[in-house]
Design a protein around this motif. Sequence first.
Motif, PDB file in Angstrom:
ATOM      1  N   HIS A  73       1.078  -1.271   0.064  1.00 28.71           N
ATOM      2  CA  HIS A  73      -0.072   0.148  -0.090  1.00 28.71           C
ATOM      3  C   HIS A  73       1.037   1.172  -0.033  1.00 28.71           C
ATOM      4  O   HIS A  73       2.191   1.336   0.337  1.00 28.71           O
ATOM      5  N   SER A 159      -5.245   4.891   2.252  1.00 27.66           N
ATOM      6  CA  SER A 159      -5.363   4.197   3.463  1.00 27.66           C
ATOM      7  C   SER A 159      -6.256   5.508   4.467  1.00 27.66           C
ATOM      8  O   SER A 159      -6.284   5.312   5.665  1.00 27.66           O
ATOM      9  N   LYS A 229     -10.722   0.957   8.499  1.00 34.59           N
ATOM     10  CA  LYS A 229     -10.346   0.241   7.472  1.00 34.59           C
ATOM     11  C   LYS A 229      -9.440  -1.128   8.166  1.00 34.59           C
ATOM     12  O   LYS A 229      -9.657  -1.937   7.348  1.00 34.59           O
ATOM     13  N   TYR A 230      -8.717  -0.923   8.650  1.00 36.46           N
ATOM     14  CA  TYR A 230      -7.642  -1.864   9.129  1.00 36.46           C
ATOM     15  C   TYR A 230      -7.712  -2.475  10.463  1.00 36.46           C
ATOM     16  O   TYR A 230      -7.222  -3.342  10.890  1.00 36.46           O
ATOM     17  N   ARG A 270     -10.623  -1.786  -6.424  1.00 40.12           N
ATOM     18  CA  ARG A 270     -11.773  -1.573  -5.635  1.00 40.12           C
ATOM     19  C   ARG A 270     -12.244  -0.296  -6.063  1.00 40.12           C
ATOM     20  O   ARG A 270     -11.511   0.702  -5.967  1.00 40.12           O
ATOM     21  N   ASN A 287      -9.102   1.970  -5.985  1.00 35.71           N
ATOM     22  CA  ASN A 287      -7.579   1.518  -5.233  1.00 35.71           C
ATOM     23  C   ASN A 287      -7.213   0.290  -5.854  1.00 35.71           C
ATOM     24  O   ASN A 287      -7.840  -0.689  -6.223  1.00 35.71           O
ATOM     25  N   PRO A 290      -6.373  -3.075  -2.930  1.00 32.71           N
ATOM     26  CA  PRO A 290      -7.061  -2.958  -2.003  1.00 32.71           C
ATOM     27  C   PRO A 290      -6.697  -3.809  -0.743  1.00 32.71           C
ATOM     28  O   PRO A 290      -5.922  -4.530  -0.954  1.00 32.71           O
ATOM     29  N   GLY A 291      -7.163  -3.557   0.532  1.00 34.94           N
ATOM     30  CA  GLY A 291      -6.816  -4.376   1.539  1.00 34.94           C
ATOM     31  C   GLY A 291      -7.182  -5.655   1.450  1.00 34.94           C
ATOM     32  O   GLY A 291      -8.417  -6.004   0.664  1.00 34.94           O
ATOM     33  N   THR A 293      -7.063  -7.729   4.099  1.00 39.20           N
ATOM     34  CA  THR A 293      -7.309  -8.460   5.727  1.00 39.20           C
ATOM     35  C   THR A 293      -8.755  -9.001   5.411  1.00 39.20           C
ATOM     36  O   THR A 293      -9.580  -8.859   4.991  1.00 39.20           O
ATOM     37  N   SER A 296     -11.441  -6.677   5.191  1.00 36.27           N
ATOM     38  CA  SER A 296     -11.436  -5.958   3.976  1.00 36.27           C
ATOM     39  C   SER A 296     -12.654  -5.871   2.859  1.00 36.27           C
ATOM     40  O   SER A 296     -12.992  -7.084   2.618  1.00 36.27           O
TER      41      SER A 296
END
Length: 323
Positions: A73, A159, A229-230, A270, A287, A290-291, A293, A296
């Motif tokens: 990222h 982010s 988000k995280y 995304r 994005n 994208p994340g 996780t 996500s």
Amino acid sequence: MIPVGITREGAFVLEDDDPAKFPLDAEHLPEVVDNGTRVLWPEPGGDRTLRVVQSDGSVDGLGEIDVVLPILHGPHGEDGTIQGYFDTLEVPYAGGGVLDSALCMDKHFMKIALEAAGIPVAPGVTVRRKDWDRDVTEVRARADALGLPVFVKPARAGSSVGVSKVEHADELDAALAVAFAEDEKVLIEAGVSGREIEVAVLESADGVRASLPGEIVLTSRGFYDFEGKYLGGDGVDVVCPADLTEAERTAIQDIGVRAFEAVDGRGLARVDMFLTPSGELVVNELNTMPGFTPISMFPKCWVASGLSYGDLITELVEAGLRR
């Protein structure tokens, strides 16, 4: 799979494959530390073997590289920099290329590309630090013309780092200071009233397709920030699939693919947008990495669409190999 980490100083180091080593902990975010190893990427046109210099100075071969999965990222990770590096090395990689990564990392130029393709975006102005230093009054006047609230965000950060929601005019200066700490180019965008919708786009052997859309539901958080988000922060729910009519779902998927194509998208993206009360779709951003996780949106939406997490990674890797 061979895990490679990058330290803050930019050294490529060989990591172990223990995922518990990098927990998402608000008190201590994951960080790659220098363990003394150095990964040696193959030179272009030659042997494709990935090698590592161990901490004792010995060199080991790790096998030939099939493809790199750069789940990175921010600057140097999703701005086209490392993509260009792998292009130079003639190493196949998954995900976005140089152009789409660079375009989507710079929100100013991303908006230009989307507008040129006829895709609605939020009204906004770009402010450079030199503009602010030269004429504060002129910048404030440009921001005032957008109304309130506005969002102030670094043009080339990710982010939601450095992003502020400004609901009163006297908050603008502080918000710009926060954003300028991350980037010398900042966007001030009019707030758009509507549902926050996200759709995952994937390039496959059969063409580009979009997932079922998801929705970011804010219950007590001002906007979808870094913690939400995280770190699974309170006040936000990530819902997929979103509660939509068939016509809304189709329109969202269509504009997601159109936005992807407008920036010459490769691999995945995304696409974040707003669905206004009048039914208009306004694209906020793309994005290109994208994340990934467990909380996500990108993997969640593909799982809801019938594609498992493992199969999603396989599709990304196969797309990189095809290229």
